[in-house]
Design a protein around this motif. Structure first.
Motif, PDB file in Angstrom:
ATOM      1  N   ASP A  14       0.870  -1.177   0.000  1.00 20.80           N
ATOM      2  CA  ASP A  14       0.000   0.000   0.000  1.00 20.80           C
ATOM      3  C   ASP A  14       0.905   1.224   0.000  1.00 20.80           C
ATOM      4  O   ASP A  14       1.457   1.600   1.028  1.00 20.80           O
ATOM      5  CB  ASP A  14      -0.904  -0.001   1.229  1.00 20.80           C
ATOM      6  N   TYR A  15       1.094   1.836  -1.172  1.00 14.60           N
ATOM      7  CA  TYR A  15       2.009   2.974  -1.278  1.00 14.60           C
ATOM      8  C   TYR A  15       1.563   4.159  -0.424  1.00 14.60           C
ATOM      9  O   TYR A  15       2.381   4.944   0.031  1.00 14.60           O
ATOM     10  CB  TYR A  15       2.181   3.402  -2.740  1.00 14.60           C
ATOM     11  N   LYS A  21       8.409  10.996  -0.145  1.00 10.86           N
ATOM     12  CA  LYS A  21       9.548  11.883  -0.384  1.00 10.86           C
ATOM     13  C   LYS A  21       9.105  12.914  -1.419  1.00 10.86           C
ATOM     14  O   LYS A  21       8.837  12.577  -2.565  1.00 10.86           O
ATOM     15  CB  LYS A  21      10.759  11.105  -0.911  1.00 10.86           C
ATOM     16  N   ASP A  22       9.002  14.175  -0.987  1.00 12.14           N
ATOM     17  CA  ASP A  22       8.595  15.254  -1.875  1.00 12.14           C
ATOM     18  C   ASP A  22       9.845  15.884  -2.463  1.00 12.14           C
ATOM     19  O   ASP A  22      10.744  16.295  -1.731  1.00 12.14           O
ATOM     20  CB  ASP A  22       7.778  16.288  -1.102  1.00 12.14           C
ATOM     21  N   MET A  23       9.896  15.965  -3.784  1.00  8.93           N
ATOM     22  CA  MET A  23      11.067  16.512  -4.468  1.00  8.93           C
ATOM     23  C   MET A  23      10.630  17.562  -5.486  1.00  8.93           C
ATOM     24  O   MET A  23      10.949  17.464  -6.671  1.00  8.93           O
ATOM     25  CB  MET A  23      11.843  15.379  -5.156  1.00  8.93           C
ATOM     26  N   GLY A  24       9.851  18.531  -5.041  1.00  6.95           N
ATOM     27  CA  GLY A  24       9.396  19.572  -5.961  1.00  6.95           C
ATOM     28  C   GLY A  24       8.419  19.022  -6.978  1.00  6.95           C
ATOM     29  O   GLY A  24       7.291  18.677  -6.642  1.00  6.95           O
ATOM     30  N   VAL A  31       8.021   2.237   0.111  1.00 11.83           N
ATOM     31  CA  VAL A  31       7.699   1.180   1.069  1.00 11.83           C
ATOM     32  C   VAL A  31       8.923   0.275   1.162  1.00 11.83           C
ATOM     33  O   VAL A  31       9.406  -0.230   0.142  1.00 11.83           O
ATOM     34  CB  VAL A  31       6.459   0.372   0.641  1.00 11.83           C
ATOM     35  N   THR A  32       9.442   0.099   2.380  1.00 11.62           N
ATOM     36  CA  THR A  32      10.620  -0.751   2.594  1.00 11.62           C
ATOM     37  C   THR A  32      10.223  -1.951   3.432  1.00 11.62           C
ATOM     38  O   THR A  32       9.539  -1.814   4.444  1.00 11.62           O
ATOM     39  CB  THR A  32      11.741   0.046   3.298  1.00 11.62           C
ATOM     40  N   MET A  33      10.655  -3.112   2.975  1.00 11.24           N
ATOM     41  CA  MET A  33      10.421  -4.375   3.667  1.00 11.24           C
ATOM     42  C   MET A  33      11.770  -5.072   3.793  1.00 11.24           C
ATOM     43  O   MET A  33      12.295  -5.541   2.785  1.00 11.24           O
ATOM     44  CB  MET A  33       9.435  -5.233   2.884  1.00 11.24           C
ATOM     45  N   ILE A  41       6.775   6.281  -8.130  1.00 12.61           N
ATOM     46  CA  ILE A  41       7.403   7.576  -8.385  1.00 12.61           C
ATOM     47  C   ILE A  41       6.611   8.327  -9.443  1.00 12.61           C
ATOM     48  O   ILE A  41       6.252   7.753 -10.471  1.00 12.61           O
ATOM     49  CB  ILE A  41       8.853   7.391  -8.873  1.00 12.61           C
ATOM     50  N   THR A  42       6.362   9.607  -9.180  1.00 16.51           N
ATOM     51  CA  THR A  42       5.728  10.473 -10.163  1.00 16.51           C
ATOM     52  C   THR A  42       6.682  11.617 -10.488  1.00 16.51           C
ATOM     53  O   THR A  42       7.127  12.327  -9.589  1.00 16.51           O
ATOM     54  CB  THR A  42       4.400  11.053  -9.628  1.00 16.51           C
TER      55      THR A  42
END
Length: 129
Positions: A14-15, A21-24, A31-33, A41-42
């Motif tokens: 579930d993203y 992480k906001d990068m402009g 999600v890290t497991m 990523i957008t």
């Protein structure tokens, strides 16, 4: 002889429950497991990796230091490499991009991609907010 298979639990990602992480003009839902990382990523039109991501990474690299393995859901992305060569990734394509590249959104459709990695977990963790 009886042969048994160990049981494993599948994880549905579930993203929206991950770290954002906001990068402009870009956003990564991470999600890290354990040692595995998946990201949605957008990259929006006008995104500039050097201006928006590099300053958040240790040493402010000129080229992306991560390997990217994923699937481009929408948009068109040009990838420039240090040697001057370029490749284009279109929506519906899978890709494996080595370190030493810069992404560019082509056109006015945001690039939305899903990536899976064992190597970007440390890079994302070290990113400044």
């Amino acid at each position: 002889q009886l042969h048994t298979t160990p049981l494993y639990t599948m994880t549905i990602v579930d993203y929206n429950a991950g770290t954002v992480k906001d990068m402009g003009l870009a956003q990564a839902k991470v999600v890290t497991m354990d040692d595995k990382t998946t990201m949605e990523i957008t990259l929006n039109p006008g995104f500039d990796w050097v201006k928006e991501v590099s300053p958040k990474l240790p040493g402010c690299p000129e080229w992306c230091p991560a390997n990217h393995f994923g699937y481009l859901q929408s948009g068109t992305m040009k990838v420039q490499y240090k040697d001057g060569s370029t490749e284009t990734v279109n929506a519906g394509s899978s890709y494996n991009i080595p370190p030493g590249h810069l992404p560019e959104v082509i056109g006015d459709v945001p690039c939305v991609m899903v990536e899976f990695s064992q190597s970007t977990a440390a890079v994302v963790k070290d990113m400044k907010d």
